[in-house]
Design an enzyme around this catalytic site. Structure first.
Site, mmCIF file in Angstrom:
data_model
loop_
_atom_site.group_PDB
_atom_site.id
_atom_site.type_symbol
_atom_site.label_atom_id
_atom_site.label_comp_id
_atom_site.label_asym_id
_atom_site.label_seq_id
_atom_site.Cartn_x
_atom_site.Cartn_y
_atom_site.Cartn_z
ATOM 1 N N GLY A 11 14.232 9.343 11.203
ATOM 2 C CA GLY A 11 14.512 8.313 10.201
ATOM 3 C C GLY A 11 15.463 8.830 9.142
ATOM 4 O O GLY A 11 15.385 8.451 7.962
ATOM 5 N N GLY A 14 17.519 6.548 6.632
ATOM 6 C CA GLY A 14 16.835 5.730 5.634
ATOM 7 C C GLY A 14 16.886 6.381 4.265
ATOM 8 O O GLY A 14 17.332 7.531 4.119
ATOM 9 N N SER A 143 1.975 5.880 3.964
ATOM 10 C CA SER A 143 2.338 4.893 2.943
ATOM 11 C C SER A 143 1.096 4.561 2.128
ATOM 12 O O SER A 143 -0.042 4.730 2.593
ATOM 13 C CB SER A 143 2.871 3.608 3.603
ATOM 14 O OG SER A 143 2.944 2.545 2.674
ATOM 15 N N TYR A 156 1.619 -2.772 10.037
ATOM 16 C CA TYR A 156 2.159 -1.656 9.250
ATOM 17 C C TYR A 156 1.033 -0.859 8.602
ATOM 18 O O TYR A 156 1.030 0.384 8.655
ATOM 19 C CB TYR A 156 3.103 -2.206 8.182
ATOM 20 C CG TYR A 156 3.823 -1.153 7.380
ATOM 21 C CD1 TYR A 156 4.913 -0.470 7.917
ATOM 22 C CD2 TYR A 156 3.432 -0.845 6.079
ATOM 23 C CE1 TYR A 156 5.588 0.494 7.182
ATOM 24 C CE2 TYR A 156 4.102 0.123 5.336
ATOM 25 C CZ TYR A 156 5.170 0.784 5.887
ATOM 26 O OH TYR A 156 5.832 1.739 5.163
ATOM 27 N N LYS A 160 0.165 3.109 9.394
ATOM 28 C CA LYS A 160 0.212 4.123 8.341
ATOM 29 C C LYS A 160 -1.155 4.753 8.100
ATOM 30 O O LYS A 160 -1.251 5.953 7.786
ATOM 31 C CB LYS A 160 0.769 3.519 7.055
ATOM 32 C CG LYS A 160 2.248 3.123 7.165
ATOM 33 C CD LYS A 160 3.119 4.317 7.545
ATOM 34 C CE LYS A 160 4.598 3.979 7.574
ATOM 35 N NZ LYS A 160 5.434 5.153 7.909
ATOM 36 N N ILE A 189 9.169 2.945 -3.665
ATOM 37 C CA ILE A 189 10.278 3.880 -3.830
ATOM 38 C C ILE A 189 11.578 3.094 -3.734
ATOM 39 O O ILE A 189 11.752 2.267 -2.832
ATOM 40 C CB ILE A 189 10.253 4.965 -2.732
ATOM 41 C CG1 ILE A 189 8.934 5.750 -2.768
ATOM 42 C CG2 ILE A 189 11.452 5.894 -2.878
ATOM 43 C CD1 ILE A 189 8.713 6.584 -4.011
#
Length: 259
Positions: A11, A14, A143, A156, A160, A189
């Protein structure tokens, strides 16, 4: 004697991944950057390239999947990478906004495959490279959704939360080989995705910032600094199996008023 350390970052294109790339590069590490699309330095997509060298960075086109993991092993071998000092798993995908009772299984599978299964696959690969040397650092990005969530995020949040459990399990299994496995759970963030959300829902930004004791959202460098600490000799090899939250204290705030 080995002097330059090697880190593999998924990733990498990102917001958090790129901040990690820059942090390790600044510290002199050889950085292997995994991304779904190779781009030139001016941002142009390079559809026909699978590997690109940029100074002390090596960008490798990689899409999560069993067969692609075998291809990644071959790519690393072709780059003469036979060992690895650190792995940083930053890859993630967003969930489509479907109610859970109507969520198509293909969307569920996509999030679980990329965020959770993909993280496990890369952890396995890293461990295989680290075990012969009896040393290594693995940092997985979870997360705040692993602990707090809201509607329309079931896949999601599940992925996580799974990373937290997986990190704990692998830490106990691979610790005897000198490999530590930790996770970081960022809150809000600054990133294009968060900015998009706040532009659509201005009240959301006010509420998030207002309910955060530090009075701001984080920046990718906040996460990258902790990632580097956990990966480096500066960090403690005795930190293992932990999930550390970076959210300005928002998840610990029970005060109902905004700051």
């Amino acid at each position: 004697m080995k002097t330059v350390k090697t880190v593999l970052i998924s990733g990498a294109s990102g917001a958090i991944g790129l901040a990690c790339v820059n942090k390790f590069k600044l510290k002199g590490w050889r950085t292997i950057c995994l991304t779904t699309c190779i781009r030139s330095e001016d941002g142009t997509r390079l559809e026909d390239e699978n590997i690109q060298h940029r100074n002390n960075e090596i960008w490798v086109r990689f899409i999560i999947g069993d067969n692609n993991l075998s291809l990644l092993k071959k790519d690393l071998s072709s780059l003469l990478i036979s060992d690895l000092d650190a792995l940083v798993c930053c890859q993630a995908t967003r969930q489509e906004n479907h109610s859970s009772e109507l969520l198509p299984i293909k969307y569920w599978n996509r999030v679980i495959d990329i965020d959770l299964t993909g993280t496990f696959q890369l952890n396995k690969l890293a461990a295989q490279l680290m075990m012969p040397r009896k040393c290594g650092r693995i940092i997985n990005l979870s997360s705040i959704h692993a602990f707090q969530s809201f509607p329309l995020r079931v896949a999601y949040a599940t992925a996580k939360a799974g990373i937290v459990g997986m990190t704990q399990a692998l830490a106990t299994e691979w610790g005897p080989y000198g490999i530590t496995v930790n996770a970081i759970a960022p809150g809000y963030i600054a990133s294009p995705r968060v900015e998009e959300t706040f532009s659509k829902f201005p009240e959301a930004e006010k509420n998030v910032v207002g309910s955060t004791p530090t009075g701001k959202i984080g920046v990718p460098e906040d996460v990258a600094d902790l990632v580097y600490y956990l990966a480096s000799d500066e960090g403690s090899g005795h930190i293992n199996g932990q999930t550390i939250t970076i959210d300005g204290g928002r998840s610990k705030n029970c005060w109902w008023r905004l700051y």
